[in-house]
Design a protein around this motif. Structure first.
Motif, short mmCIF file in Angstrom:
data_model
loop_
_atom_site.label_atom_id
_atom_site.label_comp_id
_atom_site.label_asym_id
_atom_site.label_seq_id
_atom_site.Cartn_x
_atom_site.Cartn_y
_atom_site.Cartn_z
N THR A 51 37.78 26.88 -1.24
CA THR A 51 38.23 26.95 0.15
C THR A 51 39.33 28.00 0.29
N SER A 52 39.73 28.30 1.54
CA SER A 52 40.75 29.33 1.73
C SER A 52 41.51 29.20 3.05
N GLY A 53 40.95 28.49 4.00
CA GLY A 53 41.58 28.45 5.32
C GLY A 53 41.14 29.64 6.15
N LYS A 54 41.59 30.81 5.74
CA LYS A 54 41.24 32.03 6.47
C LYS A 54 39.79 32.44 6.15
N GLY A 55 39.16 33.05 7.10
CA GLY A 55 37.80 33.54 6.87
C GLY A 55 37.82 34.93 6.24
N GLY A 56 36.76 35.27 5.56
CA GLY A 56 36.59 36.64 5.08
C GLY A 56 37.40 37.01 3.85
N ASP A 63 30.91 25.26 -1.34
CA ASP A 63 31.43 26.40 -0.58
C ASP A 63 31.88 25.89 0.79
N CYS A 64 33.17 26.02 1.05
CA CYS A 64 33.77 25.45 2.26
C CYS A 64 33.78 26.49 3.38
N PRO A 65 33.54 26.07 4.62
CA PRO A 65 33.69 27.03 5.72
C PRO A 65 35.15 27.35 6.00
N ALA A 66 35.40 28.43 6.74
CA ALA A 66 36.77 28.75 7.13
C ALA A 66 37.26 27.71 8.12
N GLY A 67 38.56 27.57 8.23
CA GLY A 67 39.13 26.64 9.21
C GLY A 67 39.58 25.34 8.56
N ILE A 68 40.17 24.47 9.40
CA ILE A 68 40.71 23.21 8.88
C ILE A 68 40.08 22.03 9.61
N GLU A 69 38.97 22.27 10.31
CA GLU A 69 38.39 21.20 11.13
C GLU A 69 37.32 20.44 10.35
N PRO A 103 45.76 39.38 -1.31
CA PRO A 103 47.19 39.70 -1.30
C PRO A 103 47.66 40.18 0.09
N GLU A 104 47.41 39.38 1.10
CA GLU A 104 47.87 39.72 2.45
C GLU A 104 48.64 38.53 2.98
N ASN A 105 49.64 38.81 3.81
CA ASN A 105 50.47 37.74 4.35
C ASN A 105 49.67 36.70 5.10
N SER A 106 48.74 37.15 5.93
CA SER A 106 48.00 36.19 6.77
C SER A 106 47.15 35.25 5.90
N ALA A 107 46.52 35.80 4.87
CA ALA A 107 45.69 34.97 3.99
C ALA A 107 46.55 33.99 3.21
N VAL A 108 47.73 34.45 2.77
CA VAL A 108 48.63 33.58 1.99
C VAL A 108 49.14 32.45 2.88
N ARG A 109 49.46 32.78 4.12
CA ARG A 109 49.92 31.76 5.07
C ARG A 109 48.86 30.66 5.25
N ASP A 110 47.62 31.08 5.45
CA ASP A 110 46.55 30.10 5.63
C ASP A 110 46.28 29.32 4.35
N ALA A 111 46.38 30.01 3.22
CA ALA A 111 46.20 29.32 1.93
C ALA A 111 47.25 28.23 1.79
N ASP A 112 48.47 28.52 2.20
CA ASP A 112 49.57 27.56 2.13
C ASP A 112 49.25 26.32 2.96
N ILE A 160 46.26 25.27 3.81
CA ILE A 160 45.15 24.55 3.18
C ILE A 160 45.64 23.76 1.96
N ILE A 161 46.54 24.36 1.19
CA ILE A 161 47.08 23.66 0.02
C ILE A 161 47.78 22.39 0.46
#
Lengths: 265, 224
Positions: free
Chosen positions: A8-13, A119-125, A144-153, A155-156
């Motif tokens: 999973t990742s939270g953010k898509g793509g 394989d998880c879809p993007a999002g938290i719903e 290694p991008e701020n937005s992806a790290v924020r969403d990963a946080d 999701i964690i």
């Protein structure tokens, strides 16, 4: 009894589906019985990346609604006897399956396979809740991008609340070493500083990943690609998880080896 | 019950009057005697400067309404005003509230994006507050780790509360109703522990090295 791992990742793509396909392939290369489960109902991709789109007859919603047996949905991989795929439905949406049904399906798969990769879809719903329902382990993919790290946080945080799921492991995907050096990208240490979870592995950005995905052949099959080596190393670490987890230093060592590889280029 | 002790005793002090109210009689008796005593003084309190009155009620519990009634009676004499009403008794709820405000809660966790923690009293967080996470306390906020998200101290209105962090890189700081956000360009150099407080002159949040906190506490010892 196998192990179910949600990716999973939270953010898509950021490469969840690619990671799922490649870790699955890399585990299959090690002769493990692996089942990939696509839970991105309505936006399924995993079958395309595996090159199995044209073989889908039944999907996961058909199983949940009792139209077929679970064994009938299993699609055998072109290359590996031990690798199977449970495809998502394309004409339905995330609400057409419940976390309980999902858990039953994963539990049944765990009986026959060594590893069930979800394989998880993007999002938290709903889609995230479905994907996590049956999982024992979790892998969070970030770039290694701020937005992806924020969403990963985020999701964690959600994964840590799930009592049945072990604490998540991190994969940092699409690393461009020259950008990290120049400061244009977050460094691995910076990401680990914020997320504070174990690093499972890093995968460098490689154009071949895209062309391989388009051909329906996971990059992990190609032993000369740098991204492939990253995925294969991750698979080895997953296999070694019954043994103590590798320390961060080992990962750094691994990364410096990658750096060397890049330097040779 | 003929020669009973007076229920209301008035004492004069340099800086005003002290009214000692008996705590064993009924409240009604007390009020009627208070009214009598004050009006009985005739025009004594009607001229001269304002006199402050401290009311001591001993071991009697006064509700909010009772306090207001006593204040009104005393204020009805032109030259008197009530400085304070002192009671030895607290209700259970008040005591509970006081205890909550004074206690320190220790948390060992990472407050991640999307998570909010709200605590009555002071909070000691052993871990980080990540961007998108929020930590709130009615008292002080102490972060033994990196503060990268939002921190709100004294969120029920106490401006004298502070926010302390080992690594102070917040996206926003709030103390009572005062808000400040981090500058858009953050200098990465200093790695000292810092604390944030409301500067009483400018009414804005300032950040100082943690080492100077003790001076501030000395200055405002009675407030902290």
């Amino acid at each position: 009894m196998g192990e179910a791992i949600v990716i999973t990742s939270g953010k898509g793509g950021v490469g969840k589906t690619t990671t799922t396909a490649n870790i699955g392939t890399a585990l299959a290369l090690q002769n493990k019985k692996v089942c990939l489960v696509d839970t991105d109902i309505g936006l399924r991709n995993l079958d395309v990346i595996m090159g199995l789109e044209n073989r889908i007859i039944y999907d996961i919603v058909d199983v949940a609604e009792g139209r077929c047996k679970l064994s009938q949905t299993l699609i055998k991989d072109k290359r590996f006897e031990c690798l199977k795929l449970v495809p998502a439905a394309q004409s339905k949406d995330k609400t057409s399956i419940t976390p309980e049904q999902m858990k039953d399906i994963v539990d049944e798969l765990k009986r026959d396979f060594d590893y069930v990769l979800i394989d998880c879809p993007a999002g938290i719903e709903q889609g995230f809740k479905n994907a996590v329902a049956g999982a024992d382990q979790s892998i969070v993919v970030t770039t290694p991008e701020n937005s992806a790290v924020r969403d990963a946080d985020r999701i964690i945080g959600l994964l840590e609340k799930e009592e049945s799921v072990a604490s998540p492991k991190l994969i940092i995907n699409r690393i461009r070493n020259h950008m990290m050096k120049s400061g244009g990208m977050l460094e691995i240490d910076e990401i680990l500083d914020v997320l504070a979870i174990d690093l499972l592995g890093v995968v460098v950005d490689d154009e071949e990943v895209i062309s391989a995905s388009n051909k329906g052949e996971p990059i992990a099959l190609n032993p000369s690609s740098r991204a492939s080596i990253g995925y294969r190393n991750i698979a080895r670490r997953i296999l070694g998880e019954s043994v103590p987890l590798m320390s961060l230093d080992e990962n750094k060592g691994f990364f410096s080896r990658m750096k060397k590889l890049l330097g040779m280029r | 019950m003929a020669n009973k002790l007076p229920l209301v005793t008035i004492k004069g002090k340099k800086d005003g009057l002290i009214l000692l109210l008996n705590d064993r009689c009924s409240y009604e008796e007390l009020i009627s005697e208070l009214k009598e005593k004050l009006s009985g003084q005739g025009s004594y309190f009607h001229e001269g400067p304002l006199i402050s009155v401290k009311v001591e009620v001993g071991n009697r519990y006064l509700t909010k309404e009772d306090r207001e009634e006593i204040q009104d009676i005393i204020r009805s004499e032109k030259q008197l005003f009530v400085a304070e009403i002192v009671s030895n008794v607290l209700s259970k709820d008040e005591a509970e509230e006081l205890r909550k405000q004074e206690q320190l809660t220790t948390l060992r966790q990472i407050i991640r994006s999307g998570q909010e923690v709200m605590i009555e009293g002071d909070i000691l967080l052993i871990g980080d507050v990540n961007p998108g996470g929020k930590i709130m306390a009615t008292g002080n906020v102490y972060v033994l780790g990196a503060l990268r998200g939002i921190a709100h101290a004294g969120f029920k209105g106490r401006e004298d509360k502070v926010i302390v962090a080992s690594v102070m890189k917040p996206s926003q700081l709030m103390i009572a109703d005062v808000i400040s956000r981090s500058p858009d360009i953050i200098n990465d150099g200093n790695r000292v522990m810092e604390y944030a407080f409301v500067d009483q002159q400018t009414k804005q949040i300032s950040v100082e090295r943690l080492q100077t906190l003790f001076r501030r506490s000395l200055e405002s010892a009675e407030r902290l």
